[in-house]
Design a protein around this motif. Structure first.
Motif, PDB file in Angstrom:
ATOM      1  N   VAL A 175      -3.447 -48.352  22.544  1.00 48.07           N
ATOM      2  CA  VAL A 175      -2.281 -47.465  22.470  1.00 48.07           C
ATOM      3  C   VAL A 175      -1.478 -47.835  21.229  1.00 48.07           C
ATOM      4  O   VAL A 175      -1.195 -49.020  21.003  1.00 48.07           O
ATOM      5  CB  VAL A 175      -1.396 -47.602  23.725  1.00 48.07           C
ATOM      6  CG1 VAL A 175      -0.167 -46.707  23.618  1.00 48.07           C
ATOM      7  CG2 VAL A 175      -2.189 -47.268  24.984  1.00 48.07           C
ATOM      8  N   GLN A 177       2.121 -47.433  19.318  1.00 44.51           N
ATOM      9  CA  GLN A 177       3.511 -47.097  19.577  1.00 44.51           C
ATOM     10  C   GLN A 177       4.161 -46.541  18.302  1.00 44.51           C
ATOM     11  O   GLN A 177       4.634 -47.278  17.444  1.00 44.51           O
ATOM     12  CB  GLN A 177       4.279 -48.326  20.080  1.00 44.51           C
ATOM     13  CG  GLN A 177       3.768 -48.838  21.409  1.00 44.51           C
ATOM     14  CD  GLN A 177       4.602 -49.966  21.978  1.00 44.51           C
ATOM     15  OE1 GLN A 177       4.460 -50.317  23.152  1.00 44.51           O
ATOM     16  NE2 GLN A 177       5.475 -50.561  21.181  1.00 44.51           N
ATOM     17  N   TYR A 212       0.430 -46.226  32.127  1.00 43.63           N
ATOM     18  CA  TYR A 212       1.531 -45.316  32.442  1.00 43.63           C
ATOM     19  C   TYR A 212       2.690 -46.064  33.113  1.00 43.63           C
ATOM     20  O   TYR A 212       3.850 -45.907  32.753  1.00 43.63           O
ATOM     21  CB  TYR A 212       0.974 -44.207  33.336  1.00 43.63           C
ATOM     22  CG  TYR A 212       2.007 -43.312  33.957  1.00 43.63           C
ATOM     23  CD1 TYR A 212       2.718 -42.400  33.176  1.00 43.63           C
ATOM     24  CD2 TYR A 212       2.256 -43.356  35.330  1.00 43.63           C
ATOM     25  CE1 TYR A 212       3.653 -41.572  33.756  1.00 43.63           C
ATOM     26  CE2 TYR A 212       3.181 -42.532  35.902  1.00 43.63           C
ATOM     27  CZ  TYR A 212       3.886 -41.640  35.126  1.00 43.63           C
ATOM     28  OH  TYR A 212       4.812 -40.829  35.689  1.00 43.63           O
ATOM     29  N   TYR A 215       4.867 -48.087  30.739  1.00 37.46           N
ATOM     30  CA  TYR A 215       5.809 -47.379  29.878  1.00 37.46           C
ATOM     31  C   TYR A 215       6.871 -46.585  30.637  1.00 37.46           C
ATOM     32  O   TYR A 215       7.891 -46.228  30.069  1.00 37.46           O
ATOM     33  CB  TYR A 215       5.056 -46.432  28.949  1.00 37.46           C
ATOM     34  CG  TYR A 215       4.366 -47.133  27.805  1.00 37.46           C
ATOM     35  CD1 TYR A 215       5.100 -47.757  26.803  1.00 37.46           C
ATOM     36  CD2 TYR A 215       2.973 -47.182  27.718  1.00 37.46           C
ATOM     37  CE1 TYR A 215       4.477 -48.417  25.752  1.00 37.46           C
ATOM     38  CE2 TYR A 215       2.345 -47.828  26.674  1.00 37.46           C
ATOM     39  CZ  TYR A 215       3.099 -48.444  25.690  1.00 37.46           C
ATOM     40  OH  TYR A 215       2.481 -49.094  24.651  1.00 37.46           O
ATOM     41  N   VAL A 221      10.889 -44.642  25.561  1.00 39.92           N
ATOM     42  CA  VAL A 221       9.717 -43.773  25.497  1.00 39.92           C
ATOM     43  C   VAL A 221      10.127 -42.305  25.605  1.00 39.92           C
ATOM     44  O   VAL A 221      10.739 -41.892  26.587  1.00 39.92           O
ATOM     45  CB  VAL A 221       8.717 -44.123  26.615  1.00 39.92           C
ATOM     46  CG1 VAL A 221       7.552 -43.135  26.615  1.00 39.92           C
ATOM     47  CG2 VAL A 221       8.200 -45.543  26.429  1.00 39.92           C
ATOM     48  N   ILE A 224       4.295 -39.604  26.169  1.00 36.67           N
ATOM     49  CA  ILE A 224       3.029 -40.302  26.004  1.00 36.67           C
ATOM     50  C   ILE A 224       1.983 -39.253  25.680  1.00 36.67           C
ATOM     51  O   ILE A 224       1.798 -38.298  26.434  1.00 36.67           O
ATOM     52  CB  ILE A 224       2.626 -41.073  27.277  1.00 36.67           C
ATOM     53  CG1 ILE A 224       3.717 -42.064  27.677  1.00 36.67           C
ATOM     54  CG2 ILE A 224       1.300 -41.797  27.061  1.00 36.67           C
ATOM     55  CD1 ILE A 224       3.453 -42.749  29.009  1.00 36.67           C
TER      56      ILE A 224
END
Length: 278
Positions: A175, A177, A212, A215, A221, A224
């Motif tokens: 992932v 960011q 999931y 975050y 956030v 996503i």
């Protein structure tokens, strides 16, 4: 000497069929055909049309994709298996769960760990892990682990062998960011792979939900998303199918309060994505 084309072609075999992969836990697994699985693709290692009869050349081509110090001697490899008893997953434990195999009702234990490029021992482990991407994800590439925006969610099966606790890798997700103004982030799933021996057990869903949950409580956030790839596959050995990003965003909006969304400056953006997913 002239060799006819038909005779020459009889010696040519697809590298997809010639190459065998194994996840070895003990030396006896090497000769156990049930532990064998094949890559979905090999062109990212050997090229679109590679024909060479010299084994050393094949090894040299693979060497550029493997970690330094890989084994070419089976006896040395089997001796190194003894070191696995000391392995413990690097990173921070995110989730542990158990499942039952339908065929024999044996309970399996799994754990998911979060790592970054600075996680102790992970860099060396990642050098070995990332090679799997080339065999199963089209257009895969090695990432720059020195970029601190990368996050790695790695799943292991926790099992007992000869009275000792051991760990076997199941798969992992990367992932990235991305920055979002003014002090927010937009995590994007780059690649996700569940290795073939562990597919069709619901483990990809567990890996996704673990990411999931990591975050969902982070108020920085905004949403996503997932990397889009035109050659999407249905199995969890490829970049994500098209519907996934919208599903992730919708799930995120359902669990974040309106106040959280407003404070993050994300409400309009999420509503727009959610509306476009219907």
């Amino acid at each position: 000497i002239t060799i006819s084309k038909s005779v020459l072609e009889s010696y040519i075999v697809s590298s997809n069929d010639a190459l065998e992969l194994k996840l070895v836990r003990r030396a006896t697994d090497v000769d156990d055909d049930s532990t064998t699985f094949r890559p979905e693709m090999t062109h990212q290692v050997f090229g679109e049309r590679f024909v060479n009869f010299v084994p050393d050349n094949v090894i040299n081509m693979m060497a550029g994709k493997l970690q330094a110090g890989f084994h070419t001697n089976l006896d040395n490899f089997c001796l190194d298996l003894n070191k696995d008893i000391n392995f413990r997953p690097p990173g921070e434990l995110q989730h542990r769960f158990t499942t039952e195999c339908n065929e024999n009702t044996i309970t399996k234990q799994y754990e998911v760990y979060l790592c970054t490029g600075t996680t102790p021992e992970f860099r060396r482990y990642h050098e070995r892990l990332q090679t799997f991407l080339l065999w199963f994800i089209d257009a895969a590439s090695f990432i720059d682990i020195d970029d601190n925006n990368w996050r790695f969610f790695v799943m292991y099966e926790k099992y007992t062998q000869d009275g000792s606790t051991m760990y076997a890798v199941v798969g992992y997700m990367t992932v990235y960011q991305y920055y979002a103004y003014p002090k927010n982030i937009r995590p994007r799933i780059s690649q996700m792979l569940v290795l073939p021996p562990y597919q069709r057990r619901g483990l990809g869903e567990k890996l996704l939900s673990t990411m999931y949950q990591h975050y969902i409580n982070d108020k920085r956030v905004i949403d996503i998303t997932a990397h889009h790839h035109q050659h999407s596959h249905s199995q969890l050995g490829a970049n994500w199918p098209d519907p996934v990003p919208s599903l992730l965003v919708l799930a995120l909006t359902s669990l974040l309060s309106a106040a959280d969304l407003a404070s993050a400056g994300a409400q309009a953006n999420l509503h727009q994505v959610a509306a476009g997913s219907n």
